[in-house]
Design an enzyme around this catalytic site. Structure first.
Site, short mmCIF file in Angstrom:
data_model
loop_
_atom_site.label_atom_id
_atom_site.label_comp_id
_atom_site.label_asym_id
_atom_site.label_seq_id
_atom_site.Cartn_x
_atom_site.Cartn_y
_atom_site.Cartn_z
N SER A 5 -57.83 40.69 -21.79
CA SER A 5 -58.40 39.72 -22.91
C SER A 5 -59.53 38.88 -22.35
O SER A 5 -60.32 37.92 -23.14
CB SER A 5 -57.46 38.64 -23.54
OG SER A 5 -57.23 37.66 -21.57
N SER A 50 -55.50 41.53 -17.98
CA SER A 50 -56.59 41.12 -19.00
C SER A 50 -57.74 40.66 -17.85
O SER A 50 -58.88 40.57 -18.71
CB SER A 50 -56.50 39.49 -19.19
OG SER A 50 -55.35 39.62 -20.27
N LYS A 101 -63.66 31.42 -19.45
CA LYS A 101 -63.21 32.21 -20.14
C LYS A 101 -62.54 30.41 -21.59
O LYS A 101 -62.31 30.11 -21.69
CB LYS A 101 -62.53 33.33 -19.64
CG LYS A 101 -61.27 34.08 -21.33
CD LYS A 101 -60.17 34.80 -20.56
CE LYS A 101 -59.48 35.79 -21.14
NZ LYS A 101 -58.56 36.41 -20.66
#
Length: 472
Positions: free
Chosen positions: A156, A180, A81
């Protein structure tokens, strides 16, 4: 071997078996992923930064070692990520402020994954600083939901979830504060798990003892997720929060034969509206445990203070980590981030003290609750995927939320009390949008969650192993 796109339909567990037999190599997997990304990522924007030259260099070095020295993952490719630094690779945090940032050192998490045989080949898209459960930013733009590219992939860890759902990854890294890892898993029909704080070692932030944000695994199946959690877990002296490896690995938990005796289901935890169709789908999935002879009751801990508590602690976290950016780069921050930082800076000691006391009270009630129930089931998100142009969910079932965060409360309630929680695909809406079931347990209860989730995964038989092509 050239790129073999049939490999993308295999599970990570099966890919690992092929690596151990040396029927394929890490280089074969990288060739396959590069071809798949070329075919589909232009339609969804999941992996905006690629580092295949670095990955192949690492893979070749790994292949020179004897098999027993290649680590648990044996050369399995993994995207990271874009909130997490990878040495020598553009790492933007989804922010124009760091649009050209190339770190010289990797995060502890990345170092440990590579030491255990992971090969990093891409960075997955994220909202700016992970703020907001819709993956878009001013650096790379929007990540789109593969089940309908007009819809949000959530966030996210949206790029990670989409890369899995479209066959651009077998395993993926994500992180989670307010859901997330769980929100995009729910929206994209894959599995995402928020582990207990400290389960996965990573670089501490400005608040070194924070337990709100954690790193965690994503995959297309529960067994694959357990594999990555095993590879991620373990203590590291550089992260004072980190936990030692459990006596029994998480893949072993799936083979243990453990079954829950008593399960609680709650559609709303008493704190949030829920879309009626999502409520119906998750309740039906939860009741499948009852058909297997497990007692299922409607119950939940008392989370009545969670909105105020989490809102205060989240704001404090933003202020502690981003105040300097507010002073020096305010014009480059999105409005939601500015709001969160300024809210944190305006907090009084009385508000912080009240939030900590509220958190302790909720934790104590939750621990008492888990003396009666092995697992707690809820919707992973209160809605299915919504239009990507919509920055966040502003309204649900007639209720208007006061800010961009509160629609995530069914996830952040578990964050606040340090419980691990997983999103498992459990069905689809009438128009084909995936819905996830959140499965939670007491702190350090990942093994119970994984065993229960694996059991339900078999019952539901949704076949999430095979990825999909993006659907317009």
């Amino acid at each position: 071997m050239a790129a073999d796109l049939s490999l993308i339909e295999k599970s990570a567990t099966d890919i690992l078996k092929l690596l151990k037999k040396e029927e394929i190599s890490p280089l074969d997997l990288l060739d396959t992923l590069e071809a798949r990304i070329s075919d589909v990522d232009g339609q969804v924007n999941a992996l905006p930064t690629l580092c295949f030259d670095r990955a192949r260099k690492h893979a070749k070095a790994l292949m020179k070692r004897p098999k027993e020295g290649r680590g648990l993952l044996m050369g399995m490719p993994i995207p990271i990520k874009d909130l997490t630094d990878v040495a020598g690779v553009r790492s933007t945090q989804g922010s124009p402020i760091f649009a050209d940032h190339i770190p010289t050192a990797s995060n502890i998490l990345v170092e440990n994954l590579e030491a255990r045989g992971g090969v990093i080949y891409a960075k997955s898209n994220t909202p700016e600083f992970g703020a907001g459960a819709n993956t878009f930013n001013e650096v790379f733009g929007r990540t789109l939901n593969p089940y309908n590219t007009k819809l949000s992939a959530a966030g996210s860890s949206g790029g990670a979830a989409v890369s899995l759902a479209t066959g651009q990854a077998w395993l993926a890294h994500g992180s989670d504060m307010g859901g997330s890892l769980r929100n995009p898993a729910s929206f994209c029909g894959i599995v995402g798990m928020r582990p207990s704080p400290g389960r996965v070692a990573a670089n501490p932030g400005a608040k070194i003892d924070s337990t709100l944000g954690v790193e965690g695994p994503m995959a297309r199946t529960v067994a694959d997720l357990a594999l990555l959690l095993d590879a991620m877990s373990g203590d590291d002296h550089r992260d004072p929060r980190s936990l030692p490896l459990p006596k029994r690995g998480f893949r072993a938990a799936l083979r243990s034969g453990w079954k829950p005796r008593r399960i609680a289901y709650s559609a709303d935890l008493g704190i949030t509206p829920v879309d009626p169709e999502v409520r119906a789908i998750t309740q039906k999935a939860a009741q499948r445990f009852a058909a297997a002879g497990i007692e299922v009751e409607e119950a939940h801990p008392d989370f009545s203070e969670v909105h105020e508590c989490f809102g205060t602690l989240r704001a404090y976290a933003f202020a502690a980590t981003k105040v300097e950016l507010l002073r020096t780069h305010r014009d480059q921050l999105k409005p939601e981030v500015i709001w969160n930082i300024e809210k944190g800076l305006a907090l009084t000691m009385e508000e912080l003290t009240r939030a900590e006391n509220q958190r302790l009270a909720m934790l104590q009630r939750t621990l008492t609750f888990f003396e009666t129930y092995d697992l707690l089931l809820t919707p992973a998100t209160i809605v299915a995927a919504y239009p990507v142009e919509q920055r966040f969910v502003a309204e649900c079932d007639g209720f208007t939320f006061p800010d961009y965060v509160q629609w995530l409360s069914i996830a952040y309630a578990l964050t606040t009390v340090s419980c691990p929680a997983l999103s498992l695909p459990c069905g689809f809406t009438s128009d084909g949008r995936p819905v996830g079931l959140q499965i939670a347990a007491r702190p350090h209860g990942e093994a119970m969650i994984l065993a229960g989730a694996s059991m339900l995964e078999d019952i539901l038989a949704l076949d999430t192993v095979r990825p999909i092509d993006p659907r317009g």
